[in-house]
Scaffold this active site. Structure first.
Site, mmCIF file in Angstrom:
data_model
loop_
_atom_site.group_PDB
_atom_site.id
_atom_site.type_symbol
_atom_site.label_atom_id
_atom_site.label_comp_id
_atom_site.label_asym_id
_atom_site.label_seq_id
_atom_site.Cartn_x
_atom_site.Cartn_y
_atom_site.Cartn_z
ATOM 1 C CG HIS A 99 30.654 2.388 -43.079
ATOM 2 N ND1 HIS A 99 31.647 2.272 -42.123
ATOM 3 C CD2 HIS A 99 29.484 2.322 -42.417
ATOM 4 C CE1 HIS A 99 31.076 2.120 -40.934
ATOM 5 N NE2 HIS A 99 29.772 2.143 -41.079
ATOM 6 C CE LYS A 145 45.212 -2.484 -44.331
ATOM 7 N NZ LYS A 145 44.434 -1.442 -43.675
ATOM 8 N NE ARG A 146 37.173 -9.035 -47.442
ATOM 9 C CZ ARG A 146 36.035 -9.703 -47.565
ATOM 10 N NH1 ARG A 146 35.446 -10.214 -46.494
ATOM 11 N NH2 ARG A 146 35.473 -9.883 -48.740
ATOM 12 C CE LYS A 176 40.375 -2.765 -46.962
ATOM 13 N NZ LYS A 176 40.435 -2.001 -45.701
ATOM 14 C CB THR A 216 39.136 0.181 -37.069
ATOM 15 O OG1 THR A 216 38.817 -0.990 -37.821
ATOM 16 C CG2 THR A 216 37.969 1.136 -37.077
ATOM 17 C CE LYS A 254 40.937 -3.502 -35.069
ATOM 18 N NZ LYS A 254 40.574 -4.473 -36.129
HETATM 19 C C1 PLP Z 1 40.193 -4.285 -37.392
HETATM 20 C C2 PLP Z 1 39.806 -5.357 -38.316
HETATM 21 C C3 PLP Z 1 39.490 -5.069 -39.642
HETATM 22 C C4 PLP Z 1 39.586 -3.680 -40.224
HETATM 23 O O1 PLP Z 1 40.894 -3.488 -40.711
HETATM 24 P P1 PLP Z 1 41.270 -2.270 -41.666
HETATM 25 O O2 PLP Z 1 42.756 -2.338 -41.757
HETATM 26 O O3 PLP Z 1 40.808 -1.027 -40.996
HETATM 27 O O4 PLP Z 1 40.616 -2.529 -42.971
HETATM 28 C C5 PLP Z 1 39.137 -6.114 -40.479
HETATM 29 N N1 PLP Z 1 39.086 -7.380 -40.034
HETATM 30 C C6 PLP Z 1 39.404 -7.699 -38.767
HETATM 31 C C7 PLP Z 1 39.356 -9.119 -38.341
HETATM 32 C C8 PLP Z 1 39.766 -6.702 -37.859
HETATM 33 O O5 PLP Z 1 40.059 -7.031 -36.597
#
Ligand code: PLP
Length: 792
Positions: free
Chosen positions: A348, A527-528, A533, A635, A639
């Site tokens: 990952h 996101k985190r 990022k 991911t 979405k």
């Molecule tokens: C989809 C999702 C992530 C991943 O987000 P990235 O933008 O790909 O880092 C992290 N936390 C939650 C709650 C999510 O639903």
């Protein structure tokens, strides 16, 4: 089978399972009663699926993951069982709001971010595809911390999700497995025997994972740590109460907390114990099941595909060898071969600080037999590959990535770019030795949760145009293509998005006291929080935009709402500073009467799956702006695209594949490529040069360093600015100008509905490939050799 009186069933549970009088029941009581009523519908199917898998002697997929970020389960169960109408009718008969009931459920936050959410999407897809599978992980008493802000700073509180009745889980009192740590290895009759010094019990808790239309269900089995024996009655009777409970407390520590840090490794010993604890318990469980069903041990790879989600369960290699060789007498070479036939590993991250290493000292102390076996595995691997130099141990450390690679028959990356980089960088030498081992499986997300359930308006529109088949066959979204030229469809598409935005605006006002214009562009980065990022690139652009609007308040500005959300690891000081800065900027900018018609900034607390489900359907723009080469896949990006929010992003992770599919004219690309970042980083003074070349960037940084956003603490961001003007490892400054320009292209496109809505709708129509159903089919074909079972 419509139960005309579903409301009676709910009331019966309220009374007889909870012992609560309907006249005095709270919303929570009703939600729990509803969950039990829905659960009743699910259990028959769950047991039937497990019976069918056993009867068919099917190969099972075992997904080992430290994290399962599953979120709420009630709505998922209702939707997948297609009980929406029945539940709605029952709740309204009881005078309850379905939304309020659904939202009362706490998120099961058993993960940090993307890696854990991927595991959750995979569990849902495995069930929807009818593949017999079990997910194995840890039942953390405290999931990821709850985040709030005090004067703009992140504050962490423990998440007490288990203080409520957790209706979805079944404790399996008959599945308790004994595990050891420490001790020594002795020789008995020419065989190595590990005598552990410390033992704990792993107690199984099962949660059903129901698939689309309830045709199949799998199990998520989470382990909690318990003491071998109850408490010490002798000591208790002597009045030594604390000591009597000590062993119990110590054992429970193992499943107490989820490590809130998904990028660097710390809390060394406990973390390694957690990893071994859930991996060893899961492997014992897998072997018991295999032996129960009968079969020669050498055939294990025909019945068990064991996927390691990152290196956290990488100790599975030596542990499975130990179970086969030490405990069952299989010759060592054959045990290694057999284990490898079962195991596969998903990488990952390529970031060196996130690649797990364990000191040989610690490993020898905690897992002495495993340390020996790692050396044997290393030697066997070296003998098979003469002249090649890859060591599983180096500088007194065991390298878990290399161990996982060597013990896996397949190793996969999570996007095309990431897999390529993996072959060129971290695993270059191993890839030359095993050129067929690395494969790509680009991540995906489950369309049931992330489109069908989260975005009912858009779902109804899609179903109206092409029927409902897309929900379990997301490629069908392609058949929307002709509708993209139909003005009525595009109108309806825009109307759905506008209604979602109006809902979000109403919630923001109610829950957070912030008013926003629903007509503004909703620009979302959730996101985190991590330097790679680059939330700080976004906030610097926000500051520059604010300054530009102030300089020309009557300009033709496109109104924007900048929405941020995300948690920072408690020990990650720089990430916490980014949060603080965004909150400080929000305070100043939102209070500025000159600009606040055009620009609002907000950082929403406690990002989790449920907040994502609320925000993504209402987003206009998806921020995917990581330094190229650093985000393995992402991911969140998928979405957003599915829900009709075009991406502003770099050529990183799965952004590359999203852009290929939606078309370059429907994606706001900017910034350096992974290759270019390497070159740029080598240039001395790259940050200073970039700042000197862009007065907007220079002005924004100056405003921050002069304390414009921290008037009572002017030097608050001196370190922050020093980082960016100094080594700026993640190249925020060097990508700034390109990012600014891309944002202005976004403005222009958004201002023209004839451009924007077709672009948004194309994002939906062209991203069906990013379904986790497609990803799981890829794993089945290329890695697991597993097939679905038809339950009929
Ligand atoms: C989809 C999702 C992530 C991943 O987000 P990235 O933008 O790909 O880092 C992290 N936390 C939650 C709650 C999510 O639903």
């Amino acid at each position: 089978m419509i139960d005309a009186r579903f409301s009676d069933t709910i009331t019966r549970h309220l009374i007889y399972a909870l012992g609560t009088d309907p006249d005095h029941a709270t919303l929570r009581d009703w939600r729990i009663a509803l969950s039990l009523a829905v659960r009743d519908r699910l259990v028959d199917r769950w047991l039937a699926a497990s019976h069918a898998a056993r009867k068919a002697g099917a190969k099972r997929v075992y997904y080992l993951s430290m994290e399962f970020l599953i979120g709420r389960l009630l709505e998922d169960a209702i939707v997948n069982l297609r009980l929406e109408d029945e539940v709605r009718a029952a709740l309204s008969a009881l005078g309850l709001s379905p939304e309020a009931v659904i939202q009362d459920e706490p998120d099961a936050a058993l993960g940090n971010g993307g890696l854990g959410r991927l595991a959750a999407c995979f569990m849902e897809s495995l069930a929807s595809l009818g593949v017999p599978a079990i997910g194995y992980g840890i039942r953390y008493e405290h999931g990821l911390f709850r985040q709030s802000f005090v004067e703009g700073r992140q504050v962490e509180e423990p998440e007490d999700w288990l203080t409520q009745y957790h209706t979805w889980e079944f404790k399996r009192r008959n599945v308790r497995l004994r595990l050891c740590f420490g001790g020594e290895v002795v020789e008995e009759a020419g065989k190595a025997v590990w005598r552990g010094a410390e033992a704990v019990m792993a107690q199984a808790h099962d949660t059903p994972m129901i698939g689309w239309q309830g045709r199949w269900a799998n199990t998520l089995r989470l382990w909690s740590a318990e003491p071998l024996h109850g408490f010490d009655l002798d000591r208790f009777n002597r009045g030594d109460y604390a000591a009597a409970a000590e062993a119990e407390a110590l054992a429970r520590t193992i499943s107490r907390v989820l490590y809130p840090d998904d990028t660097t490794e710390r809390g060394k010993e406990l973390r390694l114990k957690q990893e071994y604890f859930f991996t060893a318990a899961s492997l014992q469980d897998i072997l018991h099941r295999f032996e129960d069903e009968g079969g020669a041990l050498a055939d294990l790879p025909k019945k068990a595909a064991i996927q390691l989600n990152d290196t956290h369960p990488a100790i599975a290699g030596p542990e499975l060898v130990r179970l086969l060789h030490d405990e069952r007498g299989m010759p060592l070479d054959q045990a290694i071969e057999t284990a490898r036939g079962c195991l596969s590993y998903t990488n990952h991250t390529l970031m060196p600080e996130a690649l797990e290493c364990w000191s040989e000292d610690l490993m020898t102390r905690l897992l002495p037999r495993h340390m020996q076996l790692i050396e044997r595995i290393d030697a066997a691997h070296a003998a098979e590959n003469p002249g090649r130099k890859v060591a599983l141990t180096a500088h007194g450390e065991v390298r878990m990535g290399e161990l996982a690679f060597v013990m896996a028959h397949k190793v996969n990356g999570v996007s095309a770019l990431h897999t390529d980089l993996m072959k060129q960088t971290v695993f270059a030498e191993l890839h030359r030795m095993h050129p067929d081992r690395i494969v790509n499986q680009t991540n995906g997300v489950t369309p049931r949760r992330w489109l069908f359930s989260a975005n009912p308006r858009l779902s109804r529109l899609i179903t109206g145009a092409i029927g409902e088949g897309w929900v379990c066959d997301l490629d069908q979204l392609e058949t929307l293509e002709p509708s993209l030229r139909d003005p009525a469809f595009l109108d309806a598409y825009a109307t759905a998005k506008r209604a979602n935005k109006a809902d979000l605006a109403a919630w923001l006002a109610e829950a957070h006291g912030i008013t926003v214009d629903p007509e503004a562009l909703f620009d979302v980065q959730i996101k985190r929080i991590h330097e790679y990022k680059r939330q700080h690139l976004n906030i610097l652009e926000t500051i520059a935009l604010w300054r530009e609007i102030k300089a020309n308040p009557n300009g033709p500005w496109v109104p924007r709402v900048k929405i941020f959300a995300g948690k920072a690891a408690p020990g990650y000081a720089f990430a916490k500073e980014i949060i603080h800065l965004i909150n400080d900027v929000a305070t100043v900018v939102n209070a500025d009467p000159e600009t606040n018609r055009f620009l609002k900034v907000m950082f929403l607390p406690n990002y989790n799956v449920s907040l994502a489900e609320r925000l993504i359907p209402a987003a206009d723009l998806s921020e995917q702006i990581s330094t190229a080469g650093k985000e393995a896949s992402g991911t969140g990006n998928m979405k957003f695209a599915l829900n009709g929010a075009p991406t502003i992003g770099t050529l990183d992770g799965a952004n590359v594949e999203i852009r290929d599919r939606v078309g370059e004219e429907n994606f706001f690309l900017f910034g350096m490529t992974a290759e270019e970042t390497e070159i740029r980083r080598a240039a001395p003074d790259h940050a200073r040069q970039a700042i000197a070349a862009d007065t907007r960037l220079g002005g924004a940084l100056k405003a921050v360093s002069q304390g414009v956003f921290s008037p009572r603490d002017r030097h608050r961001y001196r370190g922050f600015v020093g980082n960016l003007t100094g080594h700026d490892y993640f190249l925020v400054c060097s990508d700034f100008t390109a990012y600014w320009d891309a944002q202005r292209r976004v403005d222009a496109a958004f201002a023209d509905p004839g451009v924007w809505w077709p672009m948004a709708a194309r994002n939906t129509a062209r991203t069906g490939w990013f379904s986790s159903d497609r990803t799981i089919r890829g794993y089945m074909a290329d890695i697991w050799g597993a097939v679905p079972i038809d339950p009929a």
